[in-house]
Write an enzyme that holds these catalytic residues in place. Structure first.
Site, PDB file in Angstrom:
ATOM      1  N   ASN A  45       0.852  -1.176  -0.050  1.00 25.41           N
ATOM      2  CA  ASN A  45       0.168  -0.224  -0.132  1.00 25.41           C
ATOM      3  C   ASN A  45       1.063   1.105   0.112  1.00 25.41           C
ATOM      4  OD1 ASN A  45      -1.679   2.093   0.450  1.00 25.41           O
ATOM      5  ND2 ASN A  45      -2.184   1.493   2.859  1.00 25.41           N
ATOM      6  N   LYS A  59       0.095   4.214  -0.465  1.00 20.43           N
ATOM      7  CA  LYS A  59      -0.559   5.491   0.154  1.00 20.43           C
ATOM      8  C   LYS A  59      -0.252   6.699  -0.905  1.00 20.43           C
ATOM      9  CE  LYS A  59      -0.168   3.445   4.451  1.00 20.43           C
ATOM     10  NZ  LYS A  59      -0.172   3.540   6.069  1.00 20.43           N
ATOM     11  N   HIS A 106      -9.711   1.170   5.064  1.00 20.96           N
ATOM     12  CA  HIS A 106      -8.363   1.310   5.735  1.00 20.96           C
ATOM     13  C   HIS A 106      -8.688   2.469   6.854  1.00 20.96           C
ATOM     14  CE1 HIS A 106      -4.309   2.759   6.679  1.00 20.96           C
ATOM     15  NE2 HIS A 106      -3.761   1.500   5.831  1.00 20.96           N
ATOM     16  N   GLU A 151      -6.870   4.935   7.845  1.00 21.65           N
ATOM     17  CA  GLU A 151      -6.688   6.285   7.421  1.00 21.65           C
ATOM     18  C   GLU A 151      -7.884   6.906   6.852  1.00 21.65           C
ATOM     19  OE1 GLU A 151      -3.010   5.684   5.347  1.00 21.65           O
ATOM     20  OE2 GLU A 151      -2.061   4.996   7.364  1.00 21.65           O
ATOM     21  N   GLU A 153      -5.417  -5.012  10.491  1.00 16.57           N
ATOM     22  CA  GLU A 153      -4.697  -4.001  10.850  1.00 16.57           C
ATOM     23  C   GLU A 153      -4.709  -3.338  11.912  1.00 16.57           C
ATOM     24  OE1 GLU A 153      -2.434  -2.780   6.856  1.00 16.57           O
ATOM     25  OE2 GLU A 153      -4.370  -1.507   7.119  1.00 16.57           O
ATOM     26  N   GLY A 204       2.279   2.222  10.642  1.00 15.79           N
ATOM     27  CA  GLY A 204       3.111   3.339  10.646  1.00 15.79           C
ATOM     28  C   GLY A 204       3.669   3.809  11.858  1.00 15.79           C
ATOM     29  N   SER A 238       3.241  -2.325  10.258  1.00 14.18           N
ATOM     30  CA  SER A 238       4.736  -2.185  10.649  1.00 14.18           C
ATOM     31  C   SER A 238       5.277  -3.552  10.195  1.00 14.18           C
ATOM     32  CB  SER A 238       5.113  -1.847  12.069  1.00 14.18           C
ATOM     33  OG  SER A 238       4.742  -0.361  12.064  1.00 14.18           O
TER      34      SER A 238
HETATM   35  P1  PGA Z   1       2.535   0.124   7.439  1.00 16.34           P
HETATM   36  O1  PGA Z   1       1.223   0.409   6.930  1.00 16.34           O
HETATM   37  O2  PGA Z   1       3.217  -0.916   6.836  1.00 16.34           O
HETATM   38  O3  PGA Z   1       3.292   1.331   7.269  1.00 16.34           O
HETATM   39  O4  PGA Z   1       2.393   0.096   9.073  1.00 16.34           O
HETATM   40  C1  PGA Z   1       0.388  -0.520   6.742  1.00 16.34           C
HETATM   41  C2  PGA Z   1      -0.953   0.041   6.311  1.00 16.34           C
HETATM   42  O5  PGA Z   1      -1.310   1.081   6.188  1.00 16.34           O
HETATM   43  O6  PGA Z   1      -1.535  -0.696   5.319  1.00 16.34           O
END
Ligand code: PGA
Length: 254
Positions: free
Chosen positions: A9, A11, A98, A100, A170, A176, A216
């Site tokens: 992803n 982003k 997601h 976000e 997740e 992140g 992560s």
């Molecule tokens: P990350 O993000 O691997 O940077 O923690 C995962 C995601 O948001 O899908």
């Protein structure tokens, strides 16, 4: 036997030149290996068509996904992209729910359900994200919250529709942040989710449902996470932006 899926992803990262370089390197990596996993990338939507064409030209099996789509079929919704549009430029997957999007765009279960429906109508595989916040984890409500996210959305689908959905667990506190769920925490939640799928849709569908872990994941923890029996792949943010890291995660699939 479920084949693992490693999904990147991206982003809202990488300009055109950076994205093209990374994708070309990834194709080179993927075509030079006998990867044991399916691989997909979710770049910014403006790049999807070009990626699709490049992957087709190079005979790469990397799938392309969108990061979002509209809950509507089309019409006067400035800035939005319909599921039929992302399909027509080559997306075979799309993220839905997601954290976000839930947080910054206030996407409710009702909106997410509509998006999933539009995607399935257009033969795009929804990668449906769920997972608890830190507060919910610390108060012991993580299973309850995750159950609610599934119950009000993809658990409304019929069996045929549900069979085309990928789930991504997740935990929001791990996205992140550099904090990863331990392999045991991930396995517990994945087994819990598979149990919910089994009670709703039966054992065969539950055994065939791919449940990815996201939060992560990186080369140093990928193998242990991906070795858990109910972890069927990863949805990777930060570590998908470097070919060496993403490649190492793909290689960590046994
Ligand atoms: P990350 O993000 O691997 O940077 O923690 C995962 C995601 O948001 O899908």
């Amino acid at each position: 036997m479920r084949k693992k899926l490693i999904a990147g992803n991206w982003k809202m990262n990488l300009d055109w030149n950076e994205a093209m370089t990374l994708f070309a390197n990834l194709i080179q990596f993927e075509t030079s290996k006998q990867s044991k996993a399916d691989v997909a990338v979710f770049p910014p939507s403006a790049y999807i068509r070009h990626f699709y064409e490049l992957a087709s030209d190079r005979k790469s099996s990397i799938g392309i996904g969108a990061q979002d789509c509209s809950e509507y079929n089309g019409g006067a919704y400035t800035g939005e992209l319909a599921a039929s549009m992302i399909k027509s430029v080559g997306a075979s997957y799309c993220l839905v729910g997601h954290s976000e999007r839930r947080e910054y765009h206030h996407e409710s279960n009702d909106v997410l359900s509509e998006k999933v429906e539009r995607l399935l109508e257009n033969d795009v595989i929804p990668v449906f994200c769920c997972g608890e916040s830190l507060d919910h984890r610390e108060s012991g409500n993580h299973t309850f919250v995750t159950d609610n996210q599934l119950d009000g959305t993809i658990f409304e689908l019929n069996e045929e529709q549900f069979s085309n959905v990928v789930i991504a667990y997740e935990p929001v506190w791990a996205i992140g942040t550099g904090k990863t769920a331990s392999p045991d925490q991930a396995q517990d939640m994945h087994a819990f989710i598979r149990g919910l799928v089994q009670s709703k849709y039966g054992a065969t569908i539950a055994n065939n449902t791919r449940i990815l872990y996201g939060g992560s994941m990186k080369p140093s923890n990928a193998h242990e996470l991906l070795s858990q029996p109910d972890v069927d792949g990863g949805l990777i943010g930060g570590a998908s932006l470097k070919v060496d890291d993403f490649g190492a995660i793909i290689n960590a699939c046994s």
